[in-house]
Write an enzyme that holds these catalytic residues in place. Structure first.
Site, PDB file in Angstrom:
ATOM      1  N   ARG A  86       6.476  -7.440 -19.149  1.00  0.00           N
ATOM      2  CA  ARG A  86       5.092  -6.959 -19.150  1.00  0.00           C
ATOM      3  C   ARG A  86       4.544  -7.158 -20.549  1.00  0.00           C
ATOM      4  O   ARG A  86       5.083  -6.619 -21.514  1.00  0.00           O
ATOM      5  CB  ARG A  86       5.060  -5.479 -18.757  1.00  0.00           C
ATOM      6  CG  ARG A  86       3.664  -4.891 -18.642  1.00  0.00           C
ATOM      7  CD  ARG A  86       3.731  -3.470 -18.096  1.00  0.00           C
ATOM      8  NE  ARG A  86       2.414  -2.935 -17.821  1.00  0.00           N
ATOM      9  CZ  ARG A  86       1.639  -2.365 -18.726  1.00  0.00           C
ATOM     10  NH1 ARG A  86       2.052  -2.242 -19.977  1.00  0.00           N
ATOM     11  NH2 ARG A  86       0.443  -1.909 -18.383  1.00  0.00           N
TER      12      ARG A  86
ATOM     13  N   SER B  26       1.760  -1.772  -7.928  1.00  0.00           N
ATOM     14  CA  SER B  26       1.558  -0.423  -8.478  1.00  0.00           C
ATOM     15  C   SER B  26       0.648   0.362  -7.548  1.00  0.00           C
ATOM     16  O   SER B  26      -0.402  -0.151  -7.151  1.00  0.00           O
ATOM     17  CB  SER B  26       0.873  -0.494  -9.847  1.00  0.00           C
ATOM     18  OG  SER B  26       1.703  -1.105 -10.784  1.00  0.00           O
TER      19      SER B  26
ATOM     20  N   LYS C 223       0.206   2.773 -20.851  1.00  0.00           N
ATOM     21  CA  LYS C 223      -0.701   1.922 -20.065  1.00  0.00           C
ATOM     22  C   LYS C 223      -2.127   2.397 -20.268  1.00  0.00           C
ATOM     23  O   LYS C 223      -2.436   3.564 -20.076  1.00  0.00           O
ATOM     24  CB  LYS C 223      -0.333   1.992 -18.586  1.00  0.00           C
ATOM     25  CG  LYS C 223      -1.194   1.093 -17.703  1.00  0.00           C
ATOM     26  CD  LYS C 223      -0.694   1.101 -16.268  1.00  0.00           C
ATOM     27  CE  LYS C 223      -1.502   0.186 -15.383  1.00  0.00           C
ATOM     28  NZ  LYS C 223      -0.897   0.033 -14.058  1.00  0.00           N
TER      29      LYS C 223
HETATM   30  N1  3NM Z   1       2.245   1.761 -14.892  1.00  0.00           N
HETATM   31  P1  3NM Z   1       5.873   4.945 -20.143  1.00  0.00           P
HETATM   32  S1  3NM Z   1       2.257   4.103 -15.796  1.00  0.00           S
HETATM   33  C1  3NM Z   1       3.006   0.356 -16.769  1.00  0.00           C
HETATM   34  O1  3NM Z   1       1.257   4.581 -13.004  1.00  0.00           O
HETATM   35  C2  3NM Z   1       2.682   1.650 -16.171  1.00  0.00           C
HETATM   36  O2  3NM Z   1       1.310   2.512 -12.415  1.00  0.00           O
HETATM   37  C3  3NM Z   1       1.967   3.009 -14.549  1.00  0.00           C
HETATM   38  O3  3NM Z   1       5.048   3.705 -19.597  1.00  0.00           O
HETATM   39  C4  3NM Z   1       1.471   3.403 -13.225  1.00  0.00           C
HETATM   40  O4  3NM Z   1       7.189   4.951 -19.472  1.00  0.00           O
HETATM   41  C5  3NM Z   1       2.767   2.877 -16.826  1.00  0.00           C
HETATM   42  O5  3NM Z   1       6.008   4.653 -21.631  1.00  0.00           O
HETATM   43  C6  3NM Z   1       3.234   3.101 -18.224  1.00  0.00           C
HETATM   44  O6  3NM Z   1       5.050   6.160 -19.894  1.00  0.00           O
HETATM   45  C7  3NM Z   1       4.625   3.608 -18.275  1.00  0.00           C
END
Ligand code: 3NM
Length: 222
Positions: free
Chosen positions: A54, A122, A151
């Site tokens: 990503r 997602s 994100k």
């Molecule tokens: N997608 P971290 S939350 C890439 O809810 C991504 O679809 C999400 O990063 C979704 O583990 C997210 O650092 C970020 O919180 C996740």
């Protein structure tokens, strides 16, 4: 279902390819100065079995070159490799799959060009989860479970409550994501989490092998 859909035949992958505990995702800006490639090497050493590339900032060529290198590393170690967003790159490097967001091309269109590849989507609410299944997603992301700053502009979700609903109602594999840390992962497991995607908790860890070991030990306690 896409007619020639047969992951096992094409990739030697079982449909339960995602029946693993940790789903690794790259994010170079949070990787403490390490490159995406170095982080992937660490993830593989840690025994992570599914890794997503990503990268939102780099040029197409830079992304392609990194994916090409990661494809080799993951293939040599039997790790499933998923590319985020860039369907063309996923196909060119022969990744195992593609991960799409709600604003990307519709799954049914991607299926036409990506054939048997794994397609993940997602999702952030029940309606999106149901639609993903109808349209032939191979797995869904479920989140954000908790607040996350990784994100940008992530849609809101009901977090643990949404995850619980998915665990009880959705038949395809699912991956919990968003703000998951070693400190809250047990709670996520209690709400039906089986596979956990963590970005910052893993890539921002100075010792990824130790971090994964520690999370795995914890997951075994319940
Ligand atoms: N997608 P971290 S939350 C890439 O809810 C991504 O679809 C999400 O990063 C979704 O583990 C997210 O650092 C970020 O919180 C996740």
């Amino acid at each position: 279902r896409y007619e020639s859909y047969d992951l096992e035949k094409k990739f030697g992958l079982k449909k339960d390819f995602i029946d693993t505990d940790i789903y690794g995702i790259t994010a170079e800006e949070f990787s403490l100065g390490r490159t995406n490639i170095q982080v992937v090497e660490e993830m593989i050493k840690a025994g992570i079995k599914i890794i997503q590339y990503r990268e939102k900032e780099k040029s197409k060529l830079e992304k392609y070159n990194e994916c090409k290198a990661i494809r080799k590393l993951t293939k040599d170690s039997g790790v499933t490799f998923i590319v985020n967003d860039d369907v063309d790159i996923a196909i060119a490097v022969e990744a195992d799959g593609i991960h799409l967001g709600q604003d990307d091309m519709p799954i049914e269109e991607v299926r036409k060009i990506a054939g048997n590849m794994i397609i993940g989507l997602s999702t952030h609410n029940i309606k999106q989860a149901k639609t993903a299944v109808e349209k032939g997603a191979d797995y869904i992301g479920v989140g954000p479970i908790f607040n996350t700053t990784t994100k940008k502009n992530v849609e809101k979700s009901e977090g643990l409550k949404y995850l619980k609903w998915v665990s009880e109602n959705i038949q395809i594999p699912y991956v919990a994501i968003g703000g998951i840390k070693e400190s809250n992962i047990i709670e996520v497991k209690k709400y039906g989490g089986k596979c956990f995607a963590m970005i910052s908790e893993i890539v921002s860890s100075p010792d990824i092998v130790k971090k994964v070991e520690s999370i795995r030990k914890l997951l075994k306690t319940i």
